[in-house]
Design a protein around this motif. Structure first.
Motif, PDB file in Angstrom:
ATOM      1  N   HIS A  17       0.934  -1.057  -0.034  1.00  8.21           N
ATOM      2  CA  HIS A  17       0.262   0.178  -0.321  1.00  8.21           C
ATOM      3  C   HIS A  17       1.002   1.411  -0.121  1.00  8.21           C
ATOM      4  O   HIS A  17       0.352   2.885  -0.852  1.00  8.21           O
ATOM      5  CB  HIS A  17      -0.830   0.043   1.637  1.00  8.21           C
ATOM      6  N   THR A  18       1.779   1.346   0.732  1.00  8.90           N
ATOM      7  CA  THR A  18       2.851   1.992   0.901  1.00  8.90           C
ATOM      8  C   THR A  18       3.414   2.257  -0.963  1.00  8.90           C
ATOM      9  O   THR A  18       3.265   3.623  -1.178  1.00  8.90           O
ATOM     10  CB  THR A  18       4.082   2.217   1.968  1.00  8.90           C
ATOM     11  N   VAL A  19       4.159   1.837  -0.765  1.00 10.70           N
ATOM     12  CA  VAL A  19       5.358   1.811  -2.360  1.00 10.70           C
ATOM     13  C   VAL A  19       4.925   2.269  -3.121  1.00 10.70           C
ATOM     14  O   VAL A  19       4.874   2.980  -4.353  1.00 10.70           O
ATOM     15  CB  VAL A  19       5.747  -0.218  -2.491  1.00 10.70           C
ATOM     16  N   VAL A  20       2.933   1.704  -3.385  1.00 16.49           N
ATOM     17  CA  VAL A  20       2.428   1.755  -4.786  1.00 16.49           C
ATOM     18  C   VAL A  20       2.300   3.478  -4.532  1.00 16.49           C
ATOM     19  O   VAL A  20       2.044   4.013  -5.700  1.00 16.49           O
ATOM     20  CB  VAL A  20       1.691   1.021  -4.328  1.00 16.49           C
ATOM     21  N   ALA A  21       2.022   3.469  -3.266  1.00 16.59           N
ATOM     22  CA  ALA A  21       0.480   4.912  -3.427  1.00 16.59           C
ATOM     23  C   ALA A  21       2.326   6.102  -3.383  1.00 16.59           C
ATOM     24  O   ALA A  21       1.602   7.783  -4.235  1.00 16.59           O
ATOM     25  CB  ALA A  21       0.095   5.097  -1.858  1.00 16.59           C
ATOM     26  N   ILE A  22       3.095   6.178  -2.622  1.00 20.25           N
ATOM     27  CA  ILE A  22       4.142   6.729  -3.024  1.00 20.25           C
ATOM     28  C   ILE A  22       4.564   6.823  -4.385  1.00 20.25           C
ATOM     29  O   ILE A  22       5.126   7.869  -4.437  1.00 20.25           O
ATOM     30  CB  ILE A  22       5.255   6.862  -1.799  1.00 20.25           C
ATOM     31  N   VAL A  23       4.842   5.546  -5.308  1.00 20.53           N
ATOM     32  CA  VAL A  23       5.868   5.786  -6.337  1.00 20.53           C
ATOM     33  C   VAL A  23       4.737   6.634  -7.324  1.00 20.53           C
ATOM     34  O   VAL A  23       4.923   7.896  -7.939  1.00 20.53           O
ATOM     35  CB  VAL A  23       6.163   5.072  -7.386  1.00 20.53           C
ATOM     36  N   ILE A  24       3.368   6.313  -7.036  1.00 18.13           N
ATOM     37  CA  ILE A  24       2.467   7.449  -7.714  1.00 18.13           C
ATOM     38  C   ILE A  24       1.608   8.253  -7.333  1.00 18.13           C
ATOM     39  O   ILE A  24       1.764   9.289  -8.265  1.00 18.13           O
ATOM     40  CB  ILE A  24       0.821   6.085  -8.173  1.00 18.13           C
ATOM     41  N   GLY A  25       2.019   8.553  -6.064  1.00 18.10           N
ATOM     42  CA  GLY A  25       1.975  10.246  -5.731  1.00 18.10           C
ATOM     43  C   GLY A  25       2.666  10.900  -5.913  1.00 18.10           C
ATOM     44  O   GLY A  25       3.034  12.659  -6.521  1.00 18.10           O
ATOM     45  N   THR A  26       4.190  10.870  -6.149  1.00 19.94           N
ATOM     46  CA  THR A  26       5.591  11.729  -5.911  1.00 19.94           C
ATOM     47  C   THR A  26       6.235  11.760  -7.383  1.00 19.94           C
ATOM     48  O   THR A  26       6.391  12.403  -7.448  1.00 19.94           O
ATOM     49  CB  THR A  26       6.354  11.243  -4.644  1.00 19.94           C
ATOM     50  N   ARG A  27       5.231  10.442  -8.075  1.00 18.37           N
ATOM     51  CA  ARG A  27       5.752  10.540  -9.844  1.00 18.37           C
ATOM     52  C   ARG A  27       5.286  10.747 -10.521  1.00 18.37           C
ATOM     53  O   ARG A  27       5.580  11.888 -11.639  1.00 18.37           O
ATOM     54  CB  ARG A  27       7.276   9.604  -9.898  1.00 18.37           C
ATOM     55  N   ILE A  36      -5.142  -9.443  -0.101  1.00 16.50           N
ATOM     56  CA  ILE A  36      -4.696  -8.874   0.095  1.00 16.50           C
ATOM     57  C   ILE A  36      -3.936  -7.748  -0.643  1.00 16.50           C
ATOM     58  O   ILE A  36      -3.736  -7.317  -1.066  1.00 16.50           O
ATOM     59  CB  ILE A  36      -3.630  -9.074   1.600  1.00 16.50           C
ATOM     60  N   PHE A  37      -2.718  -8.520  -1.308  1.00 16.94           N
ATOM     61  CA  PHE A  37      -1.690  -7.851  -2.265  1.00 16.94           C
ATOM     62  C   PHE A  37      -2.307  -7.229  -3.887  1.00 16.94           C
ATOM     63  O   PHE A  37      -2.611  -5.730  -4.265  1.00 16.94           O
ATOM     64  CB  PHE A  37      -0.536  -8.725  -3.121  1.00 16.94           C
ATOM     65  N   GLY A  38      -3.527  -8.140  -4.427  1.00 19.50           N
ATOM     66  CA  GLY A  38      -3.886  -8.007  -5.747  1.00 19.50           C
ATOM     67  C   GLY A  38      -4.899  -6.550  -5.505  1.00 19.50           C
ATOM     68  O   GLY A  38      -4.441  -5.732  -5.552  1.00 19.50           O
ATOM     69  N   PRO A  39      -5.967  -6.319  -4.835  1.00 18.62           N
ATOM     70  CA  PRO A  39      -6.219  -5.380  -4.121  1.00 18.62           C
ATOM     71  C   PRO A  39      -5.935  -4.237  -3.586  1.00 18.62           C
ATOM     72  O   PRO A  39      -6.160  -3.012  -4.591  1.00 18.62           O
ATOM     73  CB  PRO A  39      -7.527  -5.636  -3.249  1.00 18.62           C
ATOM     74  N   ALA A  40      -4.521  -4.965  -2.669  1.00 15.52           N
ATOM     75  CA  ALA A  40      -3.690  -2.828  -2.396  1.00 15.52           C
ATOM     76  C   ALA A  40      -3.119  -2.369  -3.330  1.00 15.52           C
ATOM     77  O   ALA A  40      -4.008  -1.653  -3.498  1.00 15.52           O
ATOM     78  CB  ALA A  40      -2.408  -3.976  -1.766  1.00 15.52           C
ATOM     79  N   VAL A  41      -2.665  -3.628  -4.637  1.00 14.48           N
ATOM     80  CA  VAL A  41      -1.937  -2.613  -5.854  1.00 14.48           C
ATOM     81  C   VAL A  41      -3.114  -1.701  -6.490  1.00 14.48           C
ATOM     82  O   VAL A  41      -2.729  -0.192  -6.960  1.00 14.48           O
ATOM     83  CB  VAL A  41      -1.444  -3.897  -6.990  1.00 14.48           C
ATOM     84  N   VAL A  42      -4.411  -2.604  -6.682  1.00 14.02           N
ATOM     85  CA  VAL A  42      -5.399  -1.349  -6.647  1.00 14.02           C
ATOM     86  C   VAL A  42      -5.569  -0.365  -6.659  1.00 14.02           C
ATOM     87  O   VAL A  42      -6.514   1.013  -7.180  1.00 14.02           O
ATOM     88  CB  VAL A  42      -6.697  -2.703  -7.982  1.00 14.02           C
ATOM     89  N   PHE A  43      -6.230  -0.378  -5.710  1.00 13.76           N
ATOM     90  CA  PHE A  43      -6.934   0.638  -4.657  1.00 13.76           C
ATOM     91  C   PHE A  43      -5.391   1.275  -4.410  1.00 13.76           C
ATOM     92  O   PHE A  43      -6.144   2.725  -4.237  1.00 13.76           O
ATOM     93  CB  PHE A  43      -7.889   0.542  -3.734  1.00 13.76           C
TER      94      PHE A  43
END
Length: 449
Positions: A300-310, A352-359
């Protein structure tokens, strides 16, 4: 300035989620029941939300650095008291005082950024970093809370803020320049602050009571009615009697501010409570330990940070912010719908992992454009009020959303199958609300950097 502001915001958001993983341990140690444990989260969230408007104005009136340091001191002191609490009541009170400190601190972090960076790509990058740090704090809180709870004690999830707060105060005095307070001698709108906090607290209590007593019970009806009346009184006081209102009503004539805050309210009702239900799903149903639960939140953290900052700041240079918010909301809705398929037999990857990446991709796309919208077109003198309003609507959405979703997920059966069915119902509702976020976002004015 950016580093200090983001570090302090990280601590504030960390404390919203750091107790989530520790909730089962806190419940057992201090005797909370299933419905009552939400107040470990909501005592903080409601006080935070109710006093954010006052906290935002304090930064405008008394100076950003002075209020910033005051908020840090309050927050660290209440964390110490909460970590040493020996009863459920004392812990809830300490969490409420923590919320007061956060309400003073959080708007000052955003006000420092909006006063330092002019509107445009520079401010967008700063806000993207600030937003990503907030997302990281929310998810890191789950990991930190899990490690501390499993290897030390749930008390460490609160006591950790004491040295962090002390270090932040020293860094603030060293690196954040002093600023002059506003020219007017302030008359604090204490009445408005009390009405807002009391109204939100009573309304959330009424909604939460529905989980125990039903929507037709006298306590539920009384809470909803009294809370609504208090909030209506707050609006009247702000409009007619407050010499220096917490919310200058002229802010709502700015379409990006008014529509943006509605969007933020609905998004907060989804993105904040989902940590609560995910934590309970993993520990109460899938049998994860506190550390395993914290580690499970890393994607949840890694995906959101990469998308949000880059990705998001780059997209905002070429695409309309409304479209980015709507697309992110719909993607998040798909992820939450997938999350609602969790069962007692689900594995980590599909459950857990699959839904986490999408949302998380969806939330990473929508957060920065909303934050940019609600702080655009606002005079510098009202920057603190706009920041406080934005944080307030987000926290109000989270607190009221959690109270309402607890009623959706209410069940008298504590077996794993019944519990996962209850938690899945909450995620279905979250998915529907995210679709509403996408629709409301289209009413925002067109904007790109």
């Amino acid at each position: 300035m950016l580093a200090v502001a983001c570090a302090s915001q990280f601590m504030v958001v960390l404390d919203i989620s750091v107790v989530n993983v520790a909730l089962p341990s806190i419940r057992d140690a201090l005797g909370f029941d299933e419905a009552g444990q939400q107040w470990v989260v909501n005592a903080y969230a409601l006080t935070f939300a109710g006093l954010l408007l006052l906290g935002g104005r304090l930064a405008d009136w008394y100076g950003r650095r002075k209020i910033f340091v005051t908020g840090l001191a309050l927050f660290a002191g209440a964390s110490l008291a909460g970590g040493l609490a020996n009863s459920a009541t004392l812990l809830v009170v300490a969490r409420a005082v923590q919320g007061l400190g956060a309400a003073v601190l959080a708007p000052a972090t955003l006000t420092i950024l909006t006063a330092t960076f002019a509107e445009g790509p520079a401010r967008t990058r700063a806000l993207a970093t600030w937003t990503a740090v907030g997302i990281a704090g929310g998810t890191a809180g789950n990991l930190v809370g899990g490690v501390l709870t499993e290897y030390l004690s749930w008390r460490a999830t609160l006591l950790i803020n004491v040295p962090i707060g002390a270090a932040a105060i020293l860094l603030t005095m060293r690196y954040v320049h002093g600023d002059r307070p506003g020219p007017q001698r302030p008359r604090l709108d204490v009445t408005g602050a009390v009405l807002a906090t009391a109204g939100l607290g009573v309304l959330a209590f009424g909604i939460a009571e529905a989980a125990n007593s039903g929507w037709s019970s006298s306590s539920t009806i009384a809470g909803v009615v009294v809370g609504t009346v208090l909030l209506a009184a707050f609006v009247v006081v702000e409009a007619r009697w407050a010499a220096m209102p917490l919310i200058p009503l002229g802010l709502f004539t700015i379409r990006s501010v008014s529509v943006g805050n509605v969007t933020m309210l609905l998004a907060g009702a989804c993105l904040n409570p989902m940590w609560f239900f995910l934590t309970l799903s993993m520990q109460n149903v899938l049998g994860y330990s506190p550390v395993e639960t914290g580690l499970a939140f890393i994607p949840h953290t890694v995906v959101a940070i990469v998308i949000g900052t880059r990705v998001t700041p780059w997209l905002m240079r070429y695409a309309d912010g409304r479209v980015i918010i709507a697309a992110g909301s719909l993607l998040a809705a798909v992820g939450f719908w997938w999350q609602a398929q969790l069962s007692v037999d689900s594995g980590y990857l599909a459950g857990i992992f699959g839904p986490a990446v999408v949302f998380s991709i969806g939330s990473g796309l929508l957060n920065t454009p909303i934050t940019t919208a609600v702080t655009s077109g606002v005079a510098t003198a009202d920057a603190g009020a706009a920041s406080g309003l934005m944080n307030t609507t987000k926290q109000i959405g989270g607190a009221l959303g959690l109270a309402a979703l607890v009623t959706v997920a209410a069940t008298n059966d504590t077996g794993p199958v019944a519990l996962i069915g209850a938690y899945d119902r909450a995620f279905y509702v979250i998915a529907v609300i995210m679709v509403a976020v996408a629709i409301v976002a289209l009413a925002l004015p067109a904007r790109r950097d």
